[in-house]
Design a protein around this motif. Structure first.
Motif, PDB file in Angstrom:
ATOM      1  N   PRO A 114     -13.712 -19.085  72.950  1.00  0.00           N
ATOM      2  CA  PRO A 114     -12.460 -19.650  73.484  1.00  0.00           C
ATOM      3  C   PRO A 114     -11.309 -19.673  72.476  1.00  0.00           C
ATOM      4  O   PRO A 114     -10.159 -19.410  72.836  1.00  0.00           O
ATOM      5  N   HIS A 115     -11.605 -19.991  71.211  1.00  0.00           N
ATOM      6  CA  HIS A 115     -10.532 -20.091  70.224  1.00  0.00           C
ATOM      7  C   HIS A 115     -10.097 -18.713  69.740  1.00  0.00           C
ATOM      8  O   HIS A 115      -8.908 -18.468  69.510  1.00  0.00           O
ATOM      9  N   LEU A 116     -11.037 -17.808  69.604  1.00  0.00           N
ATOM     10  CA  LEU A 116     -10.687 -16.436  69.246  1.00  0.00           C
ATOM     11  C   LEU A 116      -9.915 -15.761  70.371  1.00  0.00           C
ATOM     12  O   LEU A 116      -9.060 -14.899  70.126  1.00  0.00           O
ATOM     13  N   PHE A 117     -10.206 -16.154  71.594  1.00  0.00           N
ATOM     14  CA  PHE A 117      -9.475 -15.612  72.748  1.00  0.00           C
ATOM     15  C   PHE A 117      -8.000 -15.981  72.647  1.00  0.00           C
ATOM     16  O   PHE A 117      -7.118 -15.146  72.911  1.00  0.00           O
ATOM     17  N   THR A 118      -7.710 -17.213  72.222  1.00  0.00           N
ATOM     18  CA  THR A 118      -6.321 -17.633  72.032  1.00  0.00           C
ATOM     19  C   THR A 118      -5.642 -16.806  70.954  1.00  0.00           C
ATOM     20  O   THR A 118      -4.490 -16.369  71.109  1.00  0.00           O
ATOM     21  N   LEU A 119      -6.356 -16.553  69.859  1.00  0.00           N
ATOM     22  CA  LEU A 119      -5.782 -15.754  68.774  1.00  0.00           C
ATOM     23  C   LEU A 119      -5.639 -14.284  69.172  1.00  0.00           C
ATOM     24  O   LEU A 119      -4.704 -13.605  68.744  1.00  0.00           O
ATOM     25  N   ALA A 120      -6.557 -13.798  69.985  1.00  0.00           N
ATOM     26  CA  ALA A 120      -6.452 -12.408  70.451  1.00  0.00           C
ATOM     27  C   ALA A 120      -5.188 -12.222  71.282  1.00  0.00           C
ATOM     28  O   ALA A 120      -4.507 -11.182  71.179  1.00  0.00           O
ATOM     29  N   ARG A 121      -4.853 -13.194  72.084  1.00  0.00           N
ATOM     30  CA  ARG A 121      -3.625 -13.108  72.896  1.00  0.00           C
ATOM     31  C   ARG A 121      -2.391 -13.141  72.004  1.00  0.00           C
ATOM     32  O   ARG A 121      -1.337 -12.601  72.362  1.00  0.00           O
ATOM     33  N   LYS A 122      -2.518 -13.761  70.849  1.00  0.00           N
ATOM     34  CA  LYS A 122      -1.393 -13.835  69.911  1.00  0.00           C
ATOM     35  C   LYS A 122      -1.186 -12.515  69.181  1.00  0.00           C
ATOM     36  O   LYS A 122      -0.059 -12.017  69.082  1.00  0.00           O
ATOM     37  N   TYR A 123      -2.278 -11.932  68.661  1.00  0.00           N
ATOM     38  CA  TYR A 123      -2.136 -10.778  67.775  1.00  0.00           C
ATOM     39  C   TYR A 123      -2.236  -9.429  68.490  1.00  0.00           C
ATOM     40  O   TYR A 123      -1.662  -8.444  68.028  1.00  0.00           O
ATOM     41  N   LEU A 124      -2.967  -9.358  69.596  1.00  0.00           N
ATOM     42  CA  LEU A 124      -3.086  -8.074  70.293  1.00  0.00           C
ATOM     43  C   LEU A 124      -1.866  -7.758  71.149  1.00  0.00           C
ATOM     44  O   LEU A 124      -1.752  -6.666  71.699  1.00  0.00           O
ATOM     45  N   SER A 125      -0.959  -8.726  71.283  1.00  0.00           N
ATOM     46  CA  SER A 125       0.282  -8.450  72.009  1.00  0.00           C
ATOM     47  C   SER A 125       1.304  -7.750  71.121  1.00  0.00           C
ATOM     48  O   SER A 125       2.343  -7.290  71.598  1.00  0.00           O
ATOM     49  N   MET A 126       1.020  -7.663  69.828  1.00  0.00           N
ATOM     50  CA  MET A 126       1.953  -7.067  68.878  1.00  0.00           C
ATOM     51  C   MET A 126       1.907  -5.543  68.985  1.00  0.00           C
ATOM     52  O   MET A 126       0.865  -4.937  68.763  1.00  0.00           O
ATOM     53  N   PRO A 127       3.036  -4.886  69.310  1.00  0.00           N
ATOM     54  CA  PRO A 127       3.036  -3.413  69.414  1.00  0.00           C
ATOM     55  C   PRO A 127       3.050  -2.762  68.039  1.00  0.00           C
ATOM     56  O   PRO A 127       3.514  -3.349  67.059  1.00  0.00           O
ATOM     57  N   ALA A 128       2.547  -1.537  67.966  1.00  0.00           N
ATOM     58  CA  ALA A 128       2.512  -0.819  66.696  1.00  0.00           C
ATOM     59  C   ALA A 128       3.871  -0.247  66.332  1.00  0.00           C
ATOM     60  O   ALA A 128       4.140   0.023  65.162  1.00  0.00           O
ATOM     61  N   SER A 129       4.734  -0.059  67.314  1.00  0.00           N
ATOM     62  CA  SER A 129       6.027   0.569  67.031  1.00  0.00           C
ATOM     63  C   SER A 129       7.092   0.004  67.958  1.00  0.00           C
ATOM     64  O   SER A 129       6.799  -0.714  68.920  1.00  0.00           O
ATOM     65  N   SER A 130       8.330   0.349  67.655  1.00  0.00           N
ATOM     66  CA  SER A 130       9.451  -0.070  68.498  1.00  0.00           C
ATOM     67  C   SER A 130       9.797   0.991  69.532  1.00  0.00           C
ATOM     68  O   SER A 130      10.891   0.991  70.093  1.00  0.00           O
ATOM     69  N   VAL A 131       8.858   1.901  69.792  1.00  0.00           N
ATOM     70  CA  VAL A 131       9.068   2.966  70.773  1.00  0.00           C
ATOM     71  C   VAL A 131       9.426   2.422  72.157  1.00  0.00           C
ATOM     72  O   VAL A 131      10.277   3.001  72.840  1.00  0.00           O
ATOM     73  N   PRO A 132       8.792   1.295  72.635  1.00  0.00           N
ATOM     74  CA  PRO A 132       9.183   0.777  73.956  1.00  0.00           C
ATOM     75  C   PRO A 132      10.675   0.501  74.066  1.00  0.00           C
ATOM     76  O   PRO A 132      11.284   0.743  75.105  1.00  0.00           O
ATOM     77  N   CYS A 133      11.270   0.001  72.971  1.00  0.00           N
ATOM     78  CA  CYS A 133      12.709  -0.263  72.995  1.00  0.00           C
ATOM     79  C   CYS A 133      13.495   1.045  72.971  1.00  0.00           C
ATOM     80  O   CYS A 133      14.541   1.167  73.613  1.00  0.00           O
ATOM     81  N   SER A 134      12.991   2.040  72.251  1.00  0.00           N
ATOM     82  CA  SER A 134      13.656   3.343  72.220  1.00  0.00           C
ATOM     83  C   SER A 134      13.647   3.995  73.600  1.00  0.00           C
ATOM     84  O   SER A 134      14.611   4.650  73.997  1.00  0.00           O
ATOM     85  N   HIS A 135      12.542   3.810  74.345  1.00  0.00           N
ATOM     86  CA  HIS A 135      12.475   4.348  75.708  1.00  0.00           C
ATOM     87  C   HIS A 135      13.528   3.705  76.603  1.00  0.00           C
ATOM     88  O   HIS A 135      14.100   4.357  77.483  1.00  0.00           O
TER      89      HIS A 135
END
Length: 591
Positions: free
Chosen positions: A539-560
């Protein structure tokens, strides 16, 4: 004869008067003025919207097979609106003669909304979609941002920002927060003001985990002003370091220059193109076209060299038939191209993966770097070409400069550790993996219930202890008893709190170890699906996963987003307001 003197065919004219010289008509019922574009659609729409109970609608029965039902009309309006948003069409398309004739052939009774009505509908749809997204973001604890800047055809500098988060259903989602016009200086303070306004408007203040942008100084300075961790765009940095390494490889630069000349010559001449096509036929080869590099993208250089190596025989044959001073590449130079392509291949595959996936999580940054370094080491040992060896050394040096400490970046390390496809196995340095484990345990322990950090006896001065245990000069029996209790109060409370912290740390360590010892997810698997299924187990790692796995590797979405903005804000639509542009982009992204 005046074009309006002849009685128009539509009976809608019984309720409107033409205002000559103004390209407008006036309703005889309410005196409202409407723009007249040579048809009666806006008049019919006005009558149905403003005067549905009047006898006006009854007189329209002879023109159409029957009045359009309100439900059907709403479907038509929604369909036209969705076409405008999805296909990025101008509002004025509804006034084009060809479009109206097309709709008329489908349904003569259909009333097409005017461009002004469509703008109002875009505003209403935007407000509805924004309320829904704001409500979704209220339930989110952590978000990651990407930002980029773009210059429009009017030379306006615009700032765009996207928000990335994991929903309550454990699905990765993205929302366009806004496109704001900046001053021409676009300083860090201006960017901060625009972005702070966006965050406040969307209720995201205090929820930002990191900001992913390219390495421009104003973006880095803005992240410092906002006190948010700045993460360089992986795609942009990868592109920059490969371009730099190739520019430092002298032998490759000469080959690139000559290849550009050859490709430019063969692509500029229709005769040369035809000869190249015929030569491929004669040699029984699949027909392929040459690729010219684009200076901004190193991947285009890779494709240019790859294609000329594939077509080296027909290209050489065609050049022999042309009157040109350009010298074809020699056999040794083609060998150099082959070995250089082998060295560059891991970077090209990484760039392709970053561009092909809809959303690339930052959890992939460390694994990709580790695999690139491994491939470079292997190829360097097997490579006997001098130019390719120099290129390999330059790439390794540039990679170490930009990403030598990537495994020590806490947000990247935790994102990798929380990805069940990678965990600790993706780290090149075991010590960095162990440090990431300790950080994960500490952050997990902070989520467990506890009363606070333990007090340290070493941090208490003798004078403080004296003040805490001081009593009257002539204490009575009760005071003596109280003083006895207070003598050990600090130590007893410290022991109690230390036990709580130790217990929470032990529980966090146990949860982390259970997760790390569980089977790895296949590399093609979905990490969010894993956490969705195991949220109750960790349960606690699940909270942290939602925090860190939402981070994109690049700003390509904004470039699109800005690529689409360029399609919308063209010469034909250069008067489109930034507010309307922002709404169309938001709906296009979320529709």
């Amino acid at each position: 004869m005046d074009q309006y003197s002849k009685r128009p065919r539509s009976q809608a004219w019984e309720h409107f008067t033409v205002l000559h010289g103004e390209s407008k008509v006036r309703c005889r019922i309410c005196s409202q003025r409407l723009t007249f574009a040579g048809n009666t659609s806006s008049m019919l729409r006005h009558l149905r919207a403003k005067h549905p109970s009047s006898s006006a609608l009854c007189t329209l029965g002879s023109q159409h097979t029957g009045p359009v039902p309100s439900g059907k009309q709403r479907e038509v309006d929604e369909a036209v609106l969705n076409m405008i948003i999805k296909d990025l069409q101008p509002f004025s398309i509804v006034e084009d003669e060809g479009f109206r004739a097309f709709v008329e052939s489908l349904d003569p009774s259909c009333i097409i909304p005017t461009s002004k009505a469509l703008k109002n509908m875009v505003h209403e749809k935007y407000q509805e979609a924004k309320r829904k997204t704001v409500g979704e973001l209220e339930e989110v604890k952590f978000v990651s941002l990407t930002a980029d800047m773009w210059t429009s055809v009017n030379m306006d500098v615009c700032l765009g920002m996207t928000c990335h988060y994991i929903t309550e259903k454990s699905e990765l989602d993205t929302a366009l927060l806004g496109v704001k016009k900046l001053s021409q200086t676009h300083r860090a303070e201006d960017i901060k003001e625009a972005k702070t306004a966006m965050l406040s408007d969307w209720g995201l203040s205090g929820k930002v985990n990191c900001l992913v942008t390219h390495n421009a100084a104003n973006m880095i300075a803005y992240a410092d002003l906002l006190q948010v961790r700045h993460v360089p765009c992986f795609a942009h940095t990868l592109n920059s370091l490969v371009k730099k390494a190739m520019a430092q490889t002298d032998g490759l630069q000469g080959i690139r220059h000559r290849t550009r000349q050859i490709v430019g010559l063969l692509k500029a001449s229709t005769t040369a193109q035809e000869r190249l096509s015929n030569m491929q036929d004669q040699m029984g080869m699949q027909k392929m076209k040459l690729v010219q590099e684009v200076e901004a993208r190193w991947s285009s250089t890779f494709l240019m060299l790859q294609r000329i190596h594939q077509l080296r025989e027909p290209v050489g044959a065609v050049l022999a038939t042309l009157k040109t001073d350009i010298t074809p590449l020699s056999s040794a130079e083609y060998d150099t191209v082959k070995y250089c392509l082998s060295v560059l291949a891991p970077f090209f595959h990484a760039a392709t993966e970053l561009s092909e996936e809809k959303r690339v999580s930052a959890s992939k940054v460390i694994p990709i770097i580790t695999m690139i370094q491994h491939n470079l080491t292997e190829k360097c040992a097997l490579n006997h070409n001098q130019v390719a060896s120099v290129l390999s050394s330059n790439l390794q040096r540039c990679l170490n400069v930009h990403y030598g400490g990537a495994e020590s970046v806490n947000v990247l390390a935790l994102a990798t550790l929380l990805d069940p496809r990678f965990k600790t196995i993706a780290f090149g340095n075991p010590q960095h993996a162990q440090q990431a484990e300790r950080s994960l345990i500490a952050e997990c322990a902070s989520l467990l219930p506890q009363s606070g950090p333990p007090h340290s006896l070493k941090g208490s001065s003798l004078q403080q202890l004296k003040m805490e245990t001081s009593t009257d000069e002539t204490p009575g029996p009760s005071a003596t008893s109280s003083g006895k209790d207070s003598l050990w109060e600090l130590l007893d409370s410290s022991v109690t709190e230390a036990q709580k912290v130790h217990s929470s740390t032990a529980d966090a360590a146990a949860e982390v170890m259970r997760y790390l010892n569980s089977p790895y997810l296949p590399r093609t698997g979905d990490p969010l699906d894993f956490w969705r299924k195991h949220s109750a187990i960790y349960p606690h790692l699940f909270t942290l996963a939602r925090k860190y796995l939402s981070m994109p590797a690049s700003s390509v979405p904004c470039s699109h987003i800005f690529s689409k903005a360029g399609e919308i804000m063209c010469q034909k639509r250069n008067r489109l307001s930034p507010s309307t542009l922002e709404k169309i982009l938001f709906l296009n992204k979320n529709l």
